[in-house]
Design a protein around this motif. Structure first.
Motif, PDB file in Angstrom:
ATOM      1  N   LEU A 146      13.019   7.296  59.859  1.00 38.30           N
ATOM      2  CA  LEU A 146      11.924   6.347  59.570  1.00 38.30           C
ATOM      3  C   LEU A 146      11.809   6.095  58.063  1.00 38.30           C
ATOM      4  O   LEU A 146      10.715   5.936  57.522  1.00 38.30           O
ATOM      5  N   GLN A 147      12.970   6.066  57.377  1.00 38.56           N
ATOM      6  CA  GLN A 147      12.956   6.024  55.903  1.00 38.56           C
ATOM      7  C   GLN A 147      12.199   4.825  55.314  1.00 38.56           C
ATOM      8  O   GLN A 147      11.456   4.972  54.339  1.00 38.56           O
ATOM      9  N   ALA A 148      12.324   3.646  55.926  1.00 38.51           N
ATOM     10  CA  ALA A 148      11.635   2.461  55.371  1.00 38.51           C
ATOM     11  C   ALA A 148      10.118   2.590  55.567  1.00 38.51           C
ATOM     12  O   ALA A 148       9.330   2.347  54.651  1.00 38.51           O
ATOM     13  N   TYR A 149       9.728   2.994  56.767  1.00 41.22           N
ATOM     14  CA  TYR A 149       8.295   3.143  57.086  1.00 41.22           C
ATOM     15  C   TYR A 149       7.656   4.194  56.178  1.00 41.22           C
ATOM     16  O   TYR A 149       6.591   3.975  55.594  1.00 41.22           O
ATOM     17  N   ILE A 150       8.346   5.321  56.033  1.00 44.09           N
ATOM     18  CA  ILE A 150       7.796   6.427  55.239  1.00 44.09           C
ATOM     19  C   ILE A 150       7.668   6.016  53.768  1.00 44.09           C
ATOM     20  O   ILE A 150       6.662   6.306  53.106  1.00 44.09           O
ATOM     21  N   THR A 151       8.682   5.319  53.271  1.00 52.11           N
ATOM     22  CA  THR A 151       8.613   4.831  51.883  1.00 52.11           C
ATOM     23  C   THR A 151       7.442   3.872  51.711  1.00 52.11           C
ATOM     24  O   THR A 151       6.699   3.939  50.721  1.00 52.11           O
ATOM     25  N   SER A 152       7.261   2.986  52.689  1.00 50.65           N
ATOM     26  CA  SER A 152       6.177   1.994  52.582  1.00 50.65           C
ATOM     27  C   SER A 152       4.804   2.677  52.586  1.00 50.65           C
ATOM     28  O   SER A 152       3.882   2.241  51.905  1.00 50.65           O
ATOM     29  N   LYS A 153       4.678   3.756  53.336  1.00 50.74           N
ATOM     30  CA  LYS A 153       3.384   4.444  53.419  1.00 50.74           C
ATOM     31  C   LYS A 153       3.140   5.312  52.179  1.00 50.74           C
ATOM     32  O   LYS A 153       1.998   5.487  51.753  1.00 50.74           O
ATOM     33  N   GLY A 154       4.234   5.839  51.603  1.00 54.68           N
ATOM     34  CA  GLY A 154       4.100   6.522  50.311  1.00 54.68           C
ATOM     35  C   GLY A 154       3.636   5.531  49.251  1.00 54.68           C
ATOM     36  O   GLY A 154       2.786   5.843  48.405  1.00 54.68           O
ATOM     37  N   GLY A 155       4.174   4.322  49.309  1.00 54.89           N
ATOM     38  CA  GLY A 155       3.761   3.263  48.382  1.00 54.89           C
ATOM     39  C   GLY A 155       2.289   2.927  48.559  1.00 54.89           C
ATOM     40  O   GLY A 155       1.557   2.717  47.581  1.00 54.89           O
ATOM     41  N   ALA A 156       1.845   2.891  49.800  1.00 54.85           N
ATOM     42  CA  ALA A 156       0.428   2.571  50.075  1.00 54.85           C
ATOM     43  C   ALA A 156      -0.475   3.629  49.446  1.00 54.85           C
ATOM     44  O   ALA A 156      -1.504   3.313  48.833  1.00 54.85           O
ATOM     45  N   GLU A 157      -0.088   4.895  49.579  1.00 58.53           N
ATOM     46  CA  GLU A 157      -0.925   5.967  49.010  1.00 58.53           C
ATOM     47  C   GLU A 157      -0.897   5.918  47.475  1.00 58.53           C
ATOM     48  O   GLU A 157      -1.926   6.093  46.815  1.00 58.53           O
ATOM     49  N   SER A 158       0.269   5.663  46.899  1.00 59.43           N
ATOM     50  CA  SER A 158       0.361   5.607  45.430  1.00 59.43           C
ATOM     51  C   SER A 158      -0.433   4.425  44.878  1.00 59.43           C
ATOM     52  O   SER A 158      -1.113   4.547  43.854  1.00 59.43           O
ATOM     53  N   LEU A 159      -0.354   3.284  45.554  1.00 62.45           N
ATOM     54  CA  LEU A 159      -1.139   2.117  45.123  1.00 62.45           C
ATOM     55  C   LEU A 159      -2.637   2.457  45.155  1.00 62.45           C
ATOM     56  O   LEU A 159      -3.389   2.110  44.245  1.00 62.45           O
ATOM     57  N   THR A 160      -3.042   3.156  46.194  1.00 63.79           N
ATOM     58  CA  THR A 160      -4.452   3.538  46.330  1.00 63.79           C
ATOM     59  C   THR A 160      -4.906   4.363  45.132  1.00 63.79           C
ATOM     60  O   THR A 160      -5.962   4.117  44.537  1.00 63.79           O
ATOM     61  N   ARG A 161      -4.095   5.358  44.773  1.00 65.54           N
ATOM     62  CA  ARG A 161      -4.478   6.233  43.657  1.00 65.54           C
ATOM     63  C   ARG A 161      -4.458   5.462  42.336  1.00 65.54           C
ATOM     64  O   ARG A 161      -5.313   5.656  41.476  1.00 65.54           O
ATOM     65  N   ALA A 162      -3.469   4.569  42.197  1.00 64.48           N
ATOM     66  CA  ALA A 162      -3.382   3.758  40.969  1.00 64.48           C
ATOM     67  C   ALA A 162      -4.640   2.904  40.810  1.00 64.48           C
ATOM     68  O   ALA A 162      -5.203   2.796  39.717  1.00 64.48           O
ATOM     69  N   LEU A 163      -5.096   2.320  41.911  1.00 66.02           N
ATOM     70  CA  LEU A 163      -6.273   1.449  41.845  1.00 66.02           C
ATOM     71  C   LEU A 163      -7.563   2.253  41.722  1.00 66.02           C
ATOM     72  O   LEU A 163      -8.534   1.793  41.120  1.00 66.02           O
ATOM     73  N   ALA A 164      -7.565   3.454  42.281  1.00 62.41           N
ATOM     74  CA  ALA A 164      -8.783   4.288  42.184  1.00 62.41           C
ATOM     75  C   ALA A 164      -9.102   4.555  40.716  1.00 62.41           C
ATOM     76  O   ALA A 164     -10.261   4.456  40.298  1.00 62.41           O
ATOM     77  N   ILE A 165      -8.082   4.852  39.922  1.00 62.37           N
ATOM     78  CA  ILE A 165      -8.348   5.129  38.506  1.00 62.37           C
ATOM     79  C   ILE A 165      -8.593   3.823  37.745  1.00 62.37           C
ATOM     80  O   ILE A 165      -9.451   3.764  36.874  1.00 62.37           O
ATOM     81  N   GLU A 166      -7.878   2.774  38.120  1.00 61.65           N
ATOM     82  CA  GLU A 166      -8.035   1.488  37.410  1.00 61.65           C
ATOM     83  C   GLU A 166      -9.416   0.872  37.633  1.00 61.65           C
ATOM     84  O   GLU A 166      -9.984   0.254  36.728  1.00 61.65           O
ATOM     85  N   LEU A 167      -9.965   1.045  38.826  1.00 61.90           N
ATOM     86  CA  LEU A 167     -11.197   0.335  39.193  1.00 61.90           C
ATOM     87  C   LEU A 167     -12.452   1.204  39.154  1.00 61.90           C
ATOM     88  O   LEU A 167     -13.558   0.718  39.430  1.00 61.90           O
ATOM     89  N   ALA A 168     -12.276   2.467  38.783  1.00 60.16           N
ATOM     90  CA  ALA A 168     -13.419   3.402  38.813  1.00 60.16           C
ATOM     91  C   ALA A 168     -14.561   2.935  37.910  1.00 60.16           C
ATOM     92  O   ALA A 168     -15.741   3.051  38.271  1.00 60.16           O
ATOM     93  N   ASP A 169     -14.224   2.386  36.745  1.00 60.22           N
ATOM     94  CA  ASP A 169     -15.261   1.910  35.800  1.00 60.22           C
ATOM     95  C   ASP A 169     -16.149   0.836  36.426  1.00 60.22           C
ATOM     96  O   ASP A 169     -17.258   0.588  35.955  1.00 60.22           O
ATOM     97  N   HIS A 170     -15.616   0.162  37.426  1.00 58.08           N
ATOM     98  CA  HIS A 170     -16.374  -0.917  38.087  1.00 58.08           C
ATOM     99  C   HIS A 170     -17.088  -0.410  39.347  1.00 58.08           C
ATOM    100  O   HIS A 170     -17.570  -1.208  40.136  1.00 58.08           O
ATOM    101  N   HIS A 171     -17.086   0.900  39.536  1.00 62.75           N
ATOM    102  CA  HIS A 171     -17.707   1.504  40.729  1.00 62.75           C
ATOM    103  C   HIS A 171     -17.055   0.997  42.017  1.00 62.75           C
ATOM    104  O   HIS A 171     -17.733   0.776  43.021  1.00 62.75           O
ATOM    105  N   ILE A 172     -15.758   0.778  41.919  1.00 66.94           N
ATOM    106  CA  ILE A 172     -14.988   0.403  43.118  1.00 66.94           C
ATOM    107  C   ILE A 172     -14.186   1.640  43.529  1.00 66.94           C
ATOM    108  O   ILE A 172     -13.397   2.165  42.743  1.00 66.94           O
ATOM    109  N   ARG A 173     -14.449   2.103  44.741  1.00 65.06           N
ATOM    110  CA  ARG A 173     -13.760   3.302  45.243  1.00 65.06           C
ATOM    111  C   ARG A 173     -12.568   2.881  46.099  1.00 65.06           C
ATOM    112  O   ARG A 173     -12.643   1.892  46.838  1.00 65.06           O
TER     113      ARG A 173
END
Ligand SMILES: NC(=O)c1ccc[n+]([C@@H]2O[C@H](COP(=O)([O-])OP(=O)(O)OC[C@H]3O[C@@H](n4cnc5c(N)ncnc54)[C@H](O)[C@@H]3O)[C@@H](O)[C@H]2O)c1
Length: 248
Positions: A146-173
């Protein structure tokens, strides 16, 4: 846990988990902006709290329309739940075409980029918001083939963490849910060609869950509702495994 006065965009709203999320959010008093490639399953709902948009959330113009019309109808975009996704049929990497790889990454990761980008525009102006991206416990406990699916879901989690720090100042969780094997139409689509689907579902997947059962869509929906609620106001950048222990 109340969601009155919140207006929440749900992608994949016609699918197993998405539909359970829509039902629960309506029940909790939220306004729901529901979108999917196929919205037939949403026809039964007759609610002033619901706006339905059928179309492809990889089409940037359509994404903009969903948010703009949802915001115009309900007055805010307080939440986004990305439950849209596609499975991969298990197969060796040599048999995966570039087209299949790209399609899976587009739907499971790029779609999240497009919707989070649009949500951020509204949420920054409001000064609040909650985004939940549905990834998969397979991102950290992979299965073979399931290499493509697993990579895509790892990307989803990394994007989430990237945005959590980027948007925290705006009180966006921004948070991730990692579901375990869940009893929806998607589950059997992970089976390799020629595999016995009942065996895959009820033996391989079920046995991989320490708590002994497949997840139900409602189990995922309750966790999503919590992360959307004000009770979760100090939770961001987190990954919640809703997997019956599969990730242990
Ligand atoms: N079912 C499981 O065992 C499981 C386990 C872990 C994670 N997940 C993830 O949970 C999420 C929900 O899965 P589900 O089990 O409800 O699957 P599902 O197939 O029932 O629902 C997914 C929905 O996404 C929609 N969709 C796909 N591409 C789209 C696009 N381009 N634009 C708009 N909508 C689109 C589909 O039409 C479908 O209704 C997915 O991201 C999936 O990868 C599922």
């Amino acid at each position: 846990m109340r969601l009155h006065h919140k207006s929440i965009v749900v992608t994949g709203a016609g699918g197993g988990m998405g539909l359970a999320v829509v039902k629960l959010l309506l029940d909790k008093g939220a306004n729901v902006i529901a979108t999917d490639l196929n919205t037939q399953m949403l026809n039964d709902f007759e609610s002033e709290q619901l706006a339905v948009f059928e179309g492809d959330m990889l089409d940037e113009t359509f994404v903009e329309k969903v948010f703009a019309e949802g915001n115009a109808k309900f007055g805010s975009i307080s939440g986004l739940v990305n439950a849209a996704g596609i499975a991969q049929k298990a197969k060796p990497i040599e048999d995966v075409s570039l087209a299949e790889w790209t399609r899976i990454l587009n739907v499971n990761t790029t779609l999240l980029f497009l919707t989070c980008k649009e949500a951020a525009k509204y949420m920054k102006k409001q000064g609040y918001g909650s985004i939940i991206n549905v990834a998969s416990i397979s991102a950290v406990r992979p299965r073979p083939g399931l290499q493509a699916y697993i990579t895509s879901k790892g990307g989803a989690e990394s994007l989430t963490r990237a945005l959590a720090i980027e948007l925290a100042d705006h009180h966006i969780r921004v948070n991730t849910i990692h579901p375990g094997p869940c009893d929806t139409n998607m589950l059997e689509q992970f089976a390799a060609d020629g595999a016995n689907i009942d065996e895959v579902k009820n033996t391989i997947f079920k046995q991989s869950v320490p708590l002994g059962n497949l997840l139900k869509p409602a189990d995922i929906a309750y966790s999503i509702a919590f992360l959307l609620s004000d009770e979760a106001h100090m939770i961001t950048g987190a990954t919640l495994n809703v997997d019956g222990g599969r990730g242990i």
